[in-house]
Design a protein around this motif. Structure first.
Motif, short mmCIF file in Angstrom:
data_model
loop_
_atom_site.label_atom_id
_atom_site.label_comp_id
_atom_site.label_asym_id
_atom_site.label_seq_id
_atom_site.Cartn_x
_atom_site.Cartn_y
_atom_site.Cartn_z
N ARG A 101 28.43 43.99 45.87
CA ARG A 101 29.13 42.71 45.91
C ARG A 101 30.57 42.86 45.44
NH1 ARG A 101 24.13 40.82 44.08
NH2 ARG A 101 24.80 40.87 41.89
N ARG A 102 30.79 43.64 44.39
CA ARG A 102 32.16 43.84 43.91
C ARG A 102 33.00 44.55 44.97
NH1 ARG A 102 29.57 44.56 38.81
NH2 ARG A 102 29.34 46.80 39.19
N LEU A 103 32.41 45.55 45.60
CA LEU A 103 33.14 46.28 46.63
C LEU A 103 33.45 45.37 47.82
CD1 LEU A 103 34.31 48.89 47.73
CD2 LEU A 103 32.01 49.53 48.50
N THR A 104 32.48 44.54 48.20
CA THR A 104 32.69 43.62 49.31
C THR A 104 33.81 42.64 49.00
OG1 THR A 104 30.37 43.81 49.97
CG2 THR A 104 31.58 41.89 50.77
N GLU A 105 33.85 42.14 47.77
CA GLU A 105 34.93 41.24 47.38
C GLU A 105 36.29 41.90 47.51
OE1 GLU A 105 33.90 40.04 43.47
OE2 GLU A 105 32.23 38.75 44.12
N ARG A 106 36.38 43.15 47.10
CA ARG A 106 37.65 43.86 47.22
C ARG A 106 38.04 44.06 48.69
NH1 ARG A 106 37.00 48.53 42.55
NH2 ARG A 106 37.67 47.25 40.79
N LEU A 107 37.06 44.34 49.52
CA LEU A 107 37.36 44.56 50.93
C LEU A 107 37.79 43.29 51.65
CD1 LEU A 107 34.40 46.99 51.69
CD2 LEU A 107 36.81 47.54 51.96
N THR A 108 37.30 42.16 51.21
CA THR A 108 37.65 40.89 51.86
C THR A 108 38.86 40.23 51.23
OG1 THR A 108 36.06 39.73 50.44
CG2 THR A 108 35.29 40.43 52.60
N GLU A 117 44.62 47.05 42.24
CA GLU A 117 43.78 47.24 41.06
C GLU A 117 43.26 48.67 41.02
OE1 GLU A 117 39.66 45.36 39.17
OE2 GLU A 117 40.65 44.49 40.92
N ARG A 118 43.20 49.23 39.82
CA ARG A 118 42.80 50.63 39.68
C ARG A 118 41.33 50.79 40.11
NH1 ARG A 118 45.24 54.48 36.77
NH2 ARG A 118 44.06 56.30 36.08
N LEU A 119 41.11 51.63 41.14
CA LEU A 119 39.77 51.85 41.66
C LEU A 119 39.15 53.12 41.09
CD1 LEU A 119 40.35 51.02 45.42
CD2 LEU A 119 39.29 49.58 43.70
N THR A 120 39.94 54.16 41.04
CA THR A 120 39.45 55.43 40.51
C THR A 120 40.63 56.14 39.86
OG1 THR A 120 40.02 56.82 42.41
CG2 THR A 120 37.93 55.62 42.52
N GLU A 121 40.36 57.24 39.20
CA GLU A 121 41.44 58.02 38.60
C GLU A 121 42.36 58.61 39.65
OE1 GLU A 121 42.22 58.40 35.41
OE2 GLU A 121 40.67 56.91 34.99
#
Length: 249
Positions: A101-108, A117-121
Motif C-alpha cells: 500500500r505504501r509503495l502504491t501510494e508513492r507510485l500514484t 522522499e528518501r527511498l533507499t540509501e
C-alpha cells in the motif's frame, strides 16, 4: 508504443508500453519474472511456458514494468520462480499488504516534492512526474538486490546461461557445474521457474524470433540457432509462441 532501457542496478530492463488501440498483445515466454505497474496496481508476472495474450488499450494508459534477468526475479521478489510459473498475481499476495500500500501510494502520487522522499540509501535523485513509476521501481529493486533476503543469487546461474548460449546439452551443463541433472533441475526450477531443457527451448526460440525480426532467412536461422532443420524451427516456435514464426516478424 513499446520502449525499454537497461536498468543494471535493478537487475534487468525497465520497459513501458502504451497501446494505441484496444486489442491483445502476445507476450512470449522468456524465462524472466516481471514487476508491473498497470491500472493503478502492482502485479508480478511469473515465467511463462507458452505465450500469453494480454488485453491492452489506451484506456489503461501506460504500463511500466521491470523485467528481471533470468535468475534475478526470485532474489528481488523473495519467491522461488517455480511458485509463479504461468501465473499473474498481485504483489500484495507475496509481500506484506502495508508495504505494498505504501509503495502504491508513492507510485500514484503526482506531487514532485513527494517523489524526492528518501527511498533507499542508493536512490534519492529528483525525478519528473512522467518518470516516477520507473524510477521508483528501479530504486526498489536495487535496494532489495543489495539487502539480505530469503533468496540470494544462485552462483550457478551465469554458468548455466553461458552453457546454454554456447549450445551445450543439459548433461554437459550439469557436469561442468558439478551437479547431477536432477540437482541442477531443482536449482533451475527455483531460479528460472522450470528445468534446464525447457529454459533452453525458450531461450533458443527467442533468439530465433530476434534473428527473424532482423530479416534473416528462416532456413539460416534454423542452422544458426541449432535446430535440426527449418521444420523443427517452425514446430518449436508454434509450440511455444502459439503462432508461426512469420506472424512474429
Amino acid at each position: 508504443m513499446y520502449a525499454e532501457i537497461n536498468a543494471p542496478e535493478a537487475g534487468g530492463v525497465l520497459w513501458t508500453s502504451t497501446p494505441a488501440a484496444p486489442g491483445l498483445q502476445r507476450i512470449l515466454p522468456d524465462g524472466c519474472l516481471d514487476l508491473i505497474w498497470t491500472g493503478g496496481e502492482l502485479l508480478v508476472a511469473g515465467p511463462d511456458t507458452t505465450a500469453v495474450l494480454v488485453g491492452a488499450g489506451p484506456q489503461r494508459g501506460t504500463t511500466v514494468g521491470l523485467r528481471f534477468a533470468p535468475g534475478t526475479g526470485p532474489v528481488v521478489l523473495g519467491v522461488p520462480a517455480h511458485e509463479l510459473r504461468d501465473r499473474r498475481v498481485p504483489l500484495a499476495a507475496l509481500w506484506p499488504g502495508a508495504d505494498v500500500r505504501r509503495l502504491t501510494e508513492r507510485l500514484t502520487e503526482r506531487a514532485p516534492e513527494r517523489l524526492t522522499e528518501r527511498l533507499t540509501e542508493r536512490a534519492t535523485e529528483r525525478v519528473a512526474d512522467a518518470d516516477a513509476p520507473g524510477r521508483l521501481l528501479r530504486a526498489l529493486a536495487a535496494a532489495r538486490l543489495d539487502a539480505p533476503g530469503p533468496i540470494r543469487p544462485d552462483p550457478i546461474v551465469p554458468e548455466v546461461l553461458a552453457g546454454l548460449a554456447a549450445g551445450e546439452p543439459v548433461a554437459a551443463c550439469a557436469a561442468r557445474a558439478g551437479y547431477s541433472e536432477r540437482q541442477l533441475h531443482r536449482r533451475c526450477q527455483a531460479s528460472f521457474g522450470y528445468g534446464l531443457k525447457t529454459l533452453a527451448r525458450i531461450l533458443r526460440m527467442n533468439r530465433s524470433v530476434g534473428l527473424a525480426r532482423a530479416g534473416r532467412p528462416f532456413a539460416e536461422i534454423a542452422a544458426t540457432v541449432g535446430y535440426a532443420d527449418q521444420a523443427h524451427l517452425s514446430r518449436e516456435v508454434r509450440a511455444l509462441a502459439g503462432v508461426p514464426l512469420s506472424a512474429l516478424t
